[in-house]
Scaffold this active site. Sequence first.
Site, PDB file in Angstrom:
ATOM      1  N   ASP A   1     -31.685  21.496  60.852  1.00 51.51           N
ATOM      2  CA  ASP A   1     -31.082  22.360  59.827  1.00 51.51           C
ATOM      3  C   ASP A   1     -32.105  23.043  58.929  1.00 51.51           C
ATOM      4  OD1 ASP A   1     -28.694  23.376  58.441  1.00 51.51           O
ATOM      5  OD2 ASP A   1     -29.598  22.330  56.762  1.00 51.51           O
TER       6      ASP A   1
ATOM      7  N   ASP B   1     -23.513  21.206  51.925  1.00 45.03           N
ATOM      8  CA  ASP B   1     -24.857  21.781  52.104  1.00 45.03           C
ATOM      9  C   ASP B   1     -25.592  21.791  50.756  1.00 45.03           C
ATOM     10  OD1 ASP B   1     -27.115  22.854  53.246  1.00 45.03           O
ATOM     11  OD2 ASP B   1     -26.273  24.842  53.603  1.00 45.03           O
TER      12      ASP B   1
END
Length: 435
Positions: free
Chosen positions: A151, A304
Amino acid sequence: MNLLIRNGRIIDPLKGIDQVGDLLVIGGKIAEVGAGFKPAPTIVDATGLIVSPGFIDLHCHLRQPGFEEKETIASGTGAAARGGFTTVCCMPNTNPPIDKPEVVGQIRETTIKAAVVRVLPIGCVTVGRSGVKLTRMSQMKAAGVIAFSDDGSPVADSDIMRQALETVKTLGVPIIDHCEDPTLAKDGVMNEGALSVRLGYRGIPAAAEERMVARDIQLARETGGHVHIAHVSTKGSVDLIRRAKKEGIPVTAEVTPHHLTLTEEAVLAHGAQAKVNPPLRAQSDVDALILGLGEGIIDAIATDHAPHTIEDKTGNFARCAFGISGFETALGGLMTLVHSGKMDLTTLISRLTLGPARILNLLNLSGSLQVGAAADITIFDPNAEWTVDPEKFASKGKNTPLAGAKLKGKVLLTVFEGRIVYRDESCHLLLNQAI
Ligand code: DOR
């Protein structure tokens, strides 16, 4: 710890429970849901409040090791608890990255010492997140990672992604992909469209995400490995995932609170505080994300949470870091969807609890209020109004486009394994130490 939560509206999507009643915790586990229990040493009066399984965040950045000026496991989990999260999965774009079993071990040690909620690390797909060579995935899994992801970057090489999916098929965990075709995203800094042209910033087109989502779906179909699409931001991605699920391909997906509640216009109002990757998109995308979440095409909400320093977020917009500090505004932001009638409360809770628990195979541990599960519980007032003040965040990251926003919906109490790990300042009224 033994705890009695009285007279709350208990919602447990796994069990299909939505009832006003009491919940008894004994020895850190859910003991019973019902009424008429004898007093426990600690009693919480939850009249008028929602009693939910503790929220699970399958995608956040805790920054330790290496970027402790942005966040630490201690400050990040403190912020998570304030946001009602009792389990958080931390991304491996740390320094060193989580690409070896030894780093996983270090994180687990720090967690035992410093974390106030459960931390489940995510390991890198490739060594150094450089996209070239797979990590020792089965050893990383044995060391305790819950999933794999590079990520911050996609797994751009399709052959590497195919090998990674083949590997996780045997390990029974997902690859969480940050879907972005680097040849299309280039050095874009916001959504590509009329607004980026007007502002003179390089845009990131929807196609950058959708091409990678389509590739990942194809590789998941071919390999049978589970791909989880991180932070879906476009209508086209939702449509691709809908079709893939109809075909029975092992794909799941998440969406962030900011992509569900803000559009690219936030860049005009809040500048770099609204700079995030993938970028905030158009209203038509937001509408499709809300619809997809309601339908279950998108399985989970993930914050996130991406804390940064003030310096990282100040100065030239194009050079500022991507990311929003998300734990502490997640529920309040998401409740705007409920208050405006766009989503029902049970669906929202389901996507914060059952959805992520299923993706990560955690249901035997957390994500529901079933008897015998860890007593991970979030109590919130759906109607409490408050104003976002980043200076009051437990997170070191004060970066949010919601500073000064008035939200309706507030976490009042977070219980992790039967222990109270966060209590809102107004909450002394709710707690009674019994006889
Ligand atoms: O906005 C973002 N920030 N998106 C990412 O993918 C990475 C994250 C970070 O690490 O700051």
